[in-house]
Design a protein around this motif. Structure first.
Motif, PDB file in Angstrom:
ATOM      1  N   LEU A 132       0.823  -1.204   0.000  1.00  0.00           N
ATOM      2  CA  LEU A 132       0.000   0.000   0.000  1.00  0.00           C
ATOM      3  C   LEU A 132       0.857   1.254   0.000  1.00  0.00           C
ATOM      4  O   LEU A 132       1.710   1.440   0.864  1.00  0.00           O
ATOM      5  CB  LEU A 132      -0.915   0.004   1.226  1.00  0.00           C
ATOM      6  N   GLU A 133       0.618   2.128  -0.979  1.00  0.00           N
ATOM      7  CA  GLU A 133       1.266   3.429  -1.042  1.00  0.00           C
ATOM      8  C   GLU A 133       0.380   4.517  -0.450  1.00  0.00           C
ATOM      9  O   GLU A 133       0.861   5.404   0.260  1.00  0.00           O
ATOM     10  CB  GLU A 133       1.605   3.766  -2.494  1.00  0.00           C
ATOM     11  N   ALA A 134      -0.909   4.450  -0.745  1.00  0.00           N
ATOM     12  CA  ALA A 134      -1.839   5.442  -0.187  1.00  0.00           C
ATOM     13  C   ALA A 134      -3.247   4.880  -0.236  1.00  0.00           C
ATOM     14  O   ALA A 134      -3.591   4.069  -1.113  1.00  0.00           O
ATOM     15  CB  ALA A 134      -1.779   6.756  -0.970  1.00  0.00           C
ATOM     16  N   LEU A 135      -4.047   5.300   0.730  1.00  0.00           N
ATOM     17  CA  LEU A 135      -5.452   4.899   0.793  1.00  0.00           C
ATOM     18  C   LEU A 135      -6.274   6.115   1.184  1.00  0.00           C
ATOM     19  O   LEU A 135      -5.893   6.860   2.084  1.00  0.00           O
ATOM     20  CB  LEU A 135      -5.644   3.763   1.808  1.00  0.00           C
ATOM     21  N   GLY A 136      -7.378   6.301   0.509  1.00  0.00           N
ATOM     22  CA  GLY A 136      -8.297   7.370   0.865  1.00  0.00           C
ATOM     23  C   GLY A 136      -9.720   6.845   0.861  1.00  0.00           C
ATOM     24  O   GLY A 136     -10.120   6.116  -0.045  1.00  0.00           O
ATOM     25  N   TRP A 137     -10.473   7.190   1.895  1.00  0.00           N
ATOM     26  CA  TRP A 137     -11.861   6.755   1.998  1.00  0.00           C
ATOM     27  C   TRP A 137     -12.700   8.000   2.262  1.00  0.00           C
ATOM     28  O   TRP A 137     -12.518   8.685   3.267  1.00  0.00           O
ATOM     29  CB  TRP A 137     -12.007   5.744   3.128  1.00  0.00           C
ATOM     30  N   THR A 138     -13.597   8.291   1.343  1.00  0.00           N
ATOM     31  CA  THR A 138     -14.472   9.448   1.490  1.00  0.00           C
ATOM     32  C   THR A 138     -15.922   8.998   1.349  1.00  0.00           C
ATOM     33  O   THR A 138     -16.218   8.009   0.674  1.00  0.00           O
ATOM     34  CB  THR A 138     -14.170  10.517   0.433  1.00  0.00           C
ATOM     35  N   ALA A 139     -16.808   9.734   1.990  1.00  0.00           N
ATOM     36  CA  ALA A 139     -18.234   9.407   1.912  1.00  0.00           C
ATOM     37  C   ALA A 139     -19.038  10.634   2.270  1.00  0.00           C
ATOM     38  O   ALA A 139     -18.546  11.561   2.939  1.00  0.00           O
ATOM     39  CB  ALA A 139     -18.586   8.253   2.864  1.00  0.00           C
ATOM     40  N   GLY A 140     -20.273  10.635   1.826  1.00  0.00           N
ATOM     41  CA  GLY A 140     -21.218  11.658   2.238  1.00  0.00           C
ATOM     42  C   GLY A 140     -21.870  11.267   3.552  1.00  0.00           C
ATOM     43  O   GLY A 140     -21.229  10.693   4.441  1.00  0.00           O
ATOM     44  N   ALA A 141     -23.149  11.534   3.675  1.00  0.00           N
ATOM     45  CA  ALA A 141     -23.852  11.238   4.923  1.00  0.00           C
ATOM     46  C   ALA A 141     -23.818   9.743   5.225  1.00  0.00           C
ATOM     47  O   ALA A 141     -23.993   8.907   4.332  1.00  0.00           O
ATOM     48  CB  ALA A 141     -25.299  11.722   4.823  1.00  0.00           C
ATOM     49  N   TRP A 142     -23.587   9.403   6.491  1.00  0.00           N
ATOM     50  CA  TRP A 142     -23.538   8.001   6.892  1.00  0.00           C
ATOM     51  C   TRP A 142     -24.074   7.864   8.315  1.00  0.00           C
ATOM     52  O   TRP A 142     -24.127   8.827   9.074  1.00  0.00           O
ATOM     53  CB  TRP A 142     -22.111   7.448   6.830  1.00  0.00           C
ATOM     54  N   GLN A 143     -24.471   6.643   8.649  1.00  0.00           N
ATOM     55  CA  GLN A 143     -24.918   6.367  10.015  1.00  0.00           C
ATOM     56  C   GLN A 143     -24.721   4.893  10.338  1.00  0.00           C
ATOM     57  O   GLN A 143     -24.703   4.033   9.449  1.00  0.00           O
ATOM     58  CB  GLN A 143     -26.382   6.751  10.219  1.00  0.00           C
ATOM     59  N   VAL A 144     -24.545   4.628  11.624  1.00  0.00           N
ATOM     60  CA  VAL A 144     -24.430   3.269  12.150  1.00  0.00           C
ATOM     61  C   VAL A 144     -25.583   3.042  13.114  1.00  0.00           C
ATOM     62  O   VAL A 144     -25.813   3.855  14.017  1.00  0.00           O
ATOM     63  CB  VAL A 144     -23.083   3.043  12.869  1.00  0.00           C
ATOM     64  N   SER A 145     -26.309   1.959  12.923  1.00  0.00           N
ATOM     65  CA  SER A 145     -27.454   1.658  13.783  1.00  0.00           C
ATOM     66  C   SER A 145     -27.433   0.190  14.174  1.00  0.00           C
ATOM     67  O   SER A 145     -26.773  -0.634  13.541  1.00  0.00           O
ATOM     68  CB  SER A 145     -28.764   2.003  13.070  1.00  0.00           C
ATOM     69  N   ASP A 146     -28.157  -0.115  15.244  1.00  0.00           N
ATOM     70  CA  ASP A 146     -28.347  -1.500  15.663  1.00  0.00           C
ATOM     71  C   ASP A 146     -29.791  -1.678  16.084  1.00  0.00           C
ATOM     72  O   ASP A 146     -30.652  -0.840  15.758  1.00  0.00           O
ATOM     73  CB  ASP A 146     -27.359  -1.892  16.767  1.00  0.00           C
ATOM     74  N   ALA A 147     -30.062  -2.750  16.800  1.00  0.00           N
ATOM     75  CA  ALA A 147     -31.446  -3.052  17.156  1.00  0.00           C
ATOM     76  C   ALA A 147     -32.073  -1.969  18.025  1.00  0.00           C
ATOM     77  O   ALA A 147     -33.304  -1.793  18.020  1.00  0.00           O
ATOM     78  CB  ALA A 147     -31.508  -4.402  17.877  1.00  0.00           C
ATOM     79  N   SER A 148     -31.257  -1.208  18.749  1.00  0.00           N
ATOM     80  CA  SER A 148     -31.801  -0.181  19.634  1.00  0.00           C
ATOM     81  C   SER A 148     -32.027   1.154  18.927  1.00  0.00           C
ATOM     82  O   SER A 148     -32.639   2.053  19.494  1.00  0.00           O
ATOM     83  CB  SER A 148     -30.874   0.026  20.834  1.00  0.00           C
TER      84      SER A 148
END
Length: 332
Positions: A132-148
């Motif tokens: 690996l020389e370089a890594l980029g991770w981009t995103a717009g709106a995001w969310q993490v949810s579970d059963a609660s």
């Protein structure tokens, strides 16, 4: 003129042959990776692999993916994942994540990630190791949810990892308008006076690992940190301000040695949040506040905590006083 036409035709035929071989190699490499993981005891389910991208792009569209590493206790399920690369250099890879729900499982529980426009760009060194020389991770709106319910969300995400030399990488992470979800706020019993979203949440660090990140990080063993220079970890949330920096060496068992500098504004309000959330037992509140008040007073501002902790011998120390066991810094 006829010779020029023949040269052009031969060049086009050669390019078509190269594209076909490279495209087939990309799809075959993906399928072989899943087969190898299944042979090692992983769950590695893959529905189909679709090609495409002719004439300038190599593409592998993966569908119905389920991967689980039983040793690490990690699992991911997603309906789609698109991998593409320029046909002239397959080492610059772009991975497009599915906008639909991505199921995640870890020893901490099961959750669902939804992310708009999630894109991961990888630059790899030439060679079979795919370092690996370089890594980029981009995103717009995001969310993490579970059963609660919703646990956390943000309007944008930026993660970068850039190789500076050998096994040393610069890391940058930022989440814009990061917000604990309603489920998290309820679990922590956060008061309405605390804003819904952070004003700032970011991190900048330089980390040296025991080996460079390459394809073996996925199918063999993860590189482990050996030196961590945390230049900045900043959280600003209403009137609460927390800044961290650190210089740590990490041994082969994951035990860190070094210093961690902490600056906290309105630290009493942080204690209020910790006590309300049940993290700080009420019977220890007075003792904790007394110690922190003395430390804050020594720094010249009773509302600002400015201390340096020492990690040594498996313990976190304030001066010569051990206050907690040192965490193990191991990437599973």
């Amino acid at each position: 003129m006829r010779k020029i036409l023949w040269v052009v035709m031969l060049a086009l035929l050669a390019w078509c042959g190269w594209w076909w071989l490279a495209s087939a190699g990309l799809r075959g490499g993906v399928e072989a990776w899943f087969d190898d993981r299944a042979a090692e005891g992983w769950q590695a389910d893959l529905g189909t692999v679709e090609g495409g991208g002719f004439p300038l792009t190599l593409r592998a569209g993966l569908r119905d993916i389920a991967v689980a590493d039983p040793d690490a206790g990690l699992a991911v399920e997603t309906a789609a994942l698109d991998i593409s690369a320029p046909a002239w250099w397959p080492g610059d890879v772009t991975v497009q994540l599915d906008d639909g729900p991505i199921l995640l499982a870890s020893p901490l529980g099961r959750s669902t990630l939804t992310m708009q426009g999630g894109t991961m760009a990888l630059q790899l060194h030439p060679g079979t190791a795919l370092e690996l020389e370089a890594l980029g991770w981009t995103a717009g709106a995001w969310q993490v949810s579970d059963a609660s319910g919703v646990q956390m969300s943000a309007d944008a995400l930026t993660l970068t990892m850039t190789q500076t030399e050998g096994a040393t990488y610069d890391l940058v992470a930022r989440a814009d308008t990061f917000a604990p979800g309603d489920a998290t706020r309820a679990a922590l019993r956060l008061p309405d006076s605390i804003p819904a979203a952070f004003d700032s949440l970011q991190m900048q660090a330089t980390v040296t690992f025991d080996t460079a990140w390459d394809r073996r990080a996925l199918d063999q063993a993860r590189p482990q940190p050996r030196r961590i220079d945390l230049h900045l970890a900043e959280a600003r949330w209403g009137d609460l301000r927390l800044n961290l920096s650190a210089a740590l060496d990490v041994d082969q068992t994951g035990v860190p040695t070094g210093t961690v500098a902490i600056q906290a504004e309105n630290w009493r309000a942080m204690l209020d949040v910790a006590q309300t959330a049940g993290i700080l037992p009420p019977q220890l509140r007075g003792q904790a506040e007394g110690i922190l008040n003395a430390l804050a007073g020594a720094s010249g501002n009773a509302e600002t905590l400015d201390v340096e902790l020492t990690l040594d011998g498996g313990a976190v120390r304030l001066g010569f006083i051990p206050i907690a066991p040192a965490p193990r810094l191991i990437i599973r």
